[in-house]
Design a protein around this motif. Structure first.
Motif, PDB file in Angstrom:
ATOM      1  N   UNK A   1      20.287  -3.185  -4.143  1.00 27.27           N
ATOM      2  CA  UNK A   1      19.378  -2.523  -3.303  1.00 27.27           C
ATOM      3  C   UNK A   1      18.934  -3.779  -2.788  1.00 27.27           C
ATOM      4  N   UNK A   2      19.162  -5.370  -2.461  1.00 25.76           N
ATOM      5  CA  UNK A   2      18.968  -6.492  -1.300  1.00 25.76           C
ATOM      6  C   UNK A   2      19.819  -6.349  -0.415  1.00 25.76           C
ATOM      7  N   UNK A   3      20.555  -5.177  -0.306  1.00 22.08           N
ATOM      8  CA  UNK A   3      21.430  -5.633   0.880  1.00 22.08           C
ATOM      9  C   UNK A   3      20.231  -5.501   2.166  1.00 22.08           C
ATOM     10  N   UNK A   4      20.263  -5.811   3.013  1.00 17.61           N
ATOM     11  CA  UNK A   4      19.568  -5.856   4.053  1.00 17.61           C
ATOM     12  C   UNK A   4      18.848  -4.151   4.391  1.00 17.61           C
ATOM     13  N   UNK A   5      19.814  -3.679   4.549  1.00 18.80           N
ATOM     14  CA  UNK A   5      19.052  -2.127   5.136  1.00 18.80           C
ATOM     15  C   UNK A   5      18.819  -1.172   4.115  1.00 18.80           C
ATOM     16  N   UNK A   6      19.878  -1.869   2.686  1.00 14.75           N
ATOM     17  CA  UNK A   6      18.891  -1.320   1.428  1.00 14.75           C
ATOM     18  C   UNK A   6      17.424  -0.805   1.217  1.00 14.75           C
ATOM     19  N   UNK A   7      17.452  -3.038   1.335  1.00 17.92           N
ATOM     20  CA  UNK A   7      15.918  -3.347   0.798  1.00 17.92           C
ATOM     21  C   UNK A   7      15.126  -2.362   2.049  1.00 17.92           C
ATOM     22  N   UNK A   8      15.123  -2.639   3.315  1.00 17.13           N
ATOM     23  CA  UNK A   8      15.033  -2.613   4.060  1.00 17.13           C
ATOM     24  C   UNK A   8      14.355  -0.328   4.067  1.00 17.13           C
ATOM     25  N   UNK A   9      14.804  -0.052   4.043  1.00 11.49           N
ATOM     26  CA  UNK A   9      14.606   1.634   3.433  1.00 11.49           C
ATOM     27  C   UNK A   9      14.145   1.838   2.354  1.00 11.49           C
ATOM     28  N   UNK A  10      13.891   1.440   0.696  1.00 13.63           N
ATOM     29  CA  UNK A  10      13.794   1.437  -0.327  1.00 13.63           C
ATOM     30  C   UNK A  10      12.181   0.215   0.322  1.00 13.63           C
ATOM     31  N   UNK A  11      11.591  -0.565   1.127  1.00 15.95           N
ATOM     32  CA  UNK A  11      10.210  -1.393   1.567  1.00 15.95           C
ATOM     33  C   UNK A  11       9.514  -0.430   2.371  1.00 15.95           C
ATOM     34  N   UNK A  12      10.156   0.454   3.223  1.00 10.11           N
ATOM     35  CA  UNK A  12       9.852   1.890   4.631  1.00 10.11           C
ATOM     36  C   UNK A  12       9.637   2.758   3.201  1.00 10.11           C
ATOM     37  N   UNK A  13      10.426   3.169   2.637  1.00 13.64           N
ATOM     38  CA  UNK A  13       9.820   4.311   1.628  1.00 13.64           C
ATOM     39  C   UNK A  13       9.012   4.432   0.774  1.00 13.64           C
ATOM     40  N   UNK A  14       8.900   2.649   0.404  1.00 17.28           N
ATOM     41  CA  UNK A  14       7.617   2.538  -0.958  1.00 17.28           C
ATOM     42  C   UNK A  14       5.978   2.617   0.013  1.00 17.28           C
ATOM     43  N   UNK A  15       6.399   1.534   1.846  1.00 15.13           N
ATOM     44  CA  UNK A  15       5.629   1.722   2.375  1.00 15.13           C
ATOM     45  C   UNK A  15       5.002   3.119   2.500  1.00 15.13           C
ATOM     46  N   UNK A  16       4.987   4.318   2.767  1.00 16.40           N
ATOM     47  CA  UNK A  16       4.874   5.480   2.959  1.00 16.40           C
ATOM     48  C   UNK A  16       4.545   5.907   2.383  1.00 16.40           C
ATOM     49  N   UNK A  17       5.140   5.324   0.879  1.00 16.90           N
ATOM     50  CA  UNK A  17       4.476   6.017  -0.254  1.00 16.90           C
ATOM     51  C   UNK A  17       3.213   6.146  -0.668  1.00 16.90           C
ATOM     52  N   UNK A  18       3.283   4.335  -0.006  1.00 17.62           N
ATOM     53  CA  UNK A  18       2.039   3.728  -1.234  1.00 17.62           C
ATOM     54  C   UNK A  18       0.191   4.329   0.058  1.00 17.62           C
ATOM     55  N   UNK A  19       0.981   4.830   1.412  1.00 20.14           N
ATOM     56  CA  UNK A  19       0.389   4.755   2.245  1.00 20.14           C
ATOM     57  C   UNK A  19      -0.535   6.381   2.303  1.00 20.14           C
ATOM     58  N   UNK A  20       0.644   7.277   2.059  1.00 21.43           N
ATOM     59  CA  UNK A  20      -0.250   8.579   1.207  1.00 21.43           C
ATOM     60  C   UNK A  20      -0.468   8.579   0.259  1.00 21.43           C
ATOM     61  N   UNK A  21      -0.613   7.919  -0.106  1.00 18.66           N
ATOM     62  CA  UNK A  21      -1.519   7.729  -1.291  1.00 18.66           C
ATOM     63  C   UNK A  21      -2.682   7.355  -1.156  1.00 18.66           C
ATOM     64  N   UNK A  22      -2.660   6.475  -0.716  1.00 21.28           N
ATOM     65  CA  UNK A  22      -3.939   5.533  -0.289  1.00 21.28           C
ATOM     66  C   UNK A  22      -4.819   6.773   0.378  1.00 21.28           C
ATOM     67  N   UNK A  23      -4.586   7.122   1.807  1.00 18.81           N
ATOM     68  CA  UNK A  23      -4.886   7.866   2.393  1.00 18.81           C
ATOM     69  C   UNK A  23      -5.867   9.229   1.620  1.00 18.81           C
ATOM     70  N   UNK A  24      -4.385  10.245   1.093  1.00 20.46           N
ATOM     71  CA  UNK A  24      -4.767  11.373   0.006  1.00 20.46           C
ATOM     72  C   UNK A  24      -6.206  10.965  -0.804  1.00 20.46           C
ATOM     73  N   UNK A  25      -6.337   9.716  -1.180  1.00 24.06           N
ATOM     74  CA  UNK A  25      -7.914   9.096  -2.041  1.00 24.06           C
ATOM     75  C   UNK A  25      -9.147   8.858  -1.127  1.00 24.06           C
ATOM     76  N   UNK A  26      -8.686   8.775   0.326  1.00 24.20           N
ATOM     77  CA  UNK A  26      -9.370   8.532   0.768  1.00 24.20           C
ATOM     78  C   UNK A  26     -10.107   9.378   1.433  1.00 24.20           C
ATOM     79  N   UNK A  27      -9.420  10.593   1.697  1.00 20.99           N
ATOM     80  CA  UNK A  27      -9.699  11.437   2.139  1.00 20.99           C
ATOM     81  C   UNK A  27     -10.390  12.402   1.434  1.00 20.99           C
ATOM     82  N   UNK A  28      -9.962  12.445  -0.232  1.00 23.73           N
ATOM     83  CA  UNK A  28     -10.396  13.682  -0.931  1.00 23.73           C
ATOM     84  C   UNK A  28     -12.036  13.034  -1.478  1.00 23.73           C
ATOM     85  N   UNK A  29     -12.310  11.496  -1.264  1.00 20.53           N
ATOM     86  CA  UNK A  29     -12.973  10.472  -1.483  1.00 20.53           C
ATOM     87  C   UNK A  29     -14.791  10.656  -0.150  1.00 20.53           C
TER      88      UNK A  29
END
Length: 209
Positions: free
Chosen positions: A178-206
């Motif tokens: 998981x910590x291989x450069x490409x794999x870690x980068x993909x997971x970090x990016x995917x996590x960032x997108x998921x958290x950003x979408x969740x955060x935006x959804x909460x803000x938009x709903x509010x």
């Protein structure tokens, strides 16, 4: 054996294991180190303790009855999750060699991870409403509500204390891959997108309420 309690445990296990902001932030921290991942997992369980207290004290009922208070908490929670998403995306954009924490930084990372896990869960505005809507369904008619509610809420916290550390340890176990450069980068990016979408959804709903 209390069949209703067994049923509730199954329902609670599904609620705890459901992917969301808690899961994403634990995985992200576990990529840094096992200690950071487990600390974040314990922080998530600590946030659930807050919701347990709120549910038992009846504050969750107030949040449900007063839309302004619920909306304020929703905005705070959405903003914090969005901030975590931004941090993950910024981390993914860095040089691949920067993933993982040096040994000297693990202890400091664990402290920050504990705080992240706690705040991510504690600022989730839907958690107290979920507690309030689900727990009463498993309180037998005529029995004292508070002892039963405490028991049910404790089961949720206990499941979280098992599930999220297991996730952190599994990520650490697979850490070399998981910590291989490409794999870690993909997971970090995917996590960032998921958290950003969740955060935006909460803000938009509010903001749209």
């Amino acid at each position: 054996m209390d069949a209703q309690l067994v049923t509730f445990t199954g329902v609670a296990a599904g609620m705890v294991a459901m992917p969301g902001a808690d899961f994403a932030v634990v995985v992200r921290n576990a990529l840094t180190s096992r200690r950071a991942g487990v600390a974040c997992a314990i922080g998530v369980a600590g946030g659930l303790v807050v919701h347990t207290v709120l549910a038992v004290a009846g504050v969750a009922a107030v949040l449900a009855a007063v839309p302004t208070l619920f909306r304020a908490l929703q905005i705070m929670g959405g903003a914090y999750v969005l901030y975590l998403g931004y941090r993950a995306l910024r981390s993914a954009a860095r040089a691949p060699e920067s993933f993982g924490a040096p040994d000297g930084e693990v202890e400091a990372a664990a402290g920050g991870s504990l705080r992240q896990g706690f705040l991510t869960n504690a600022l989730n505005p839907k958690a107290p409403i979920t507690f309030l809507s689900v727990l009463p369904q498993f309180v037998p008619a005529g029995s004292p509500a508070m002892p039963r509610t405490l028991l049910l809420a404790s089961i949720i916290v206990a499941l979280a204390l098992v599930w999220f550390p297991v996730v952190a340890l599994l990520v650490d176990r697979l850490g070399r891959w998981l910590r291989r450069p490409r794999t870690a980068r993909a997971i970090e990016g995917g996590t960032g997108v998921a958290l950003s979408v969740l955060g935006l959804a909460l803000l938009t709903e509010a903001l749209m309420a």
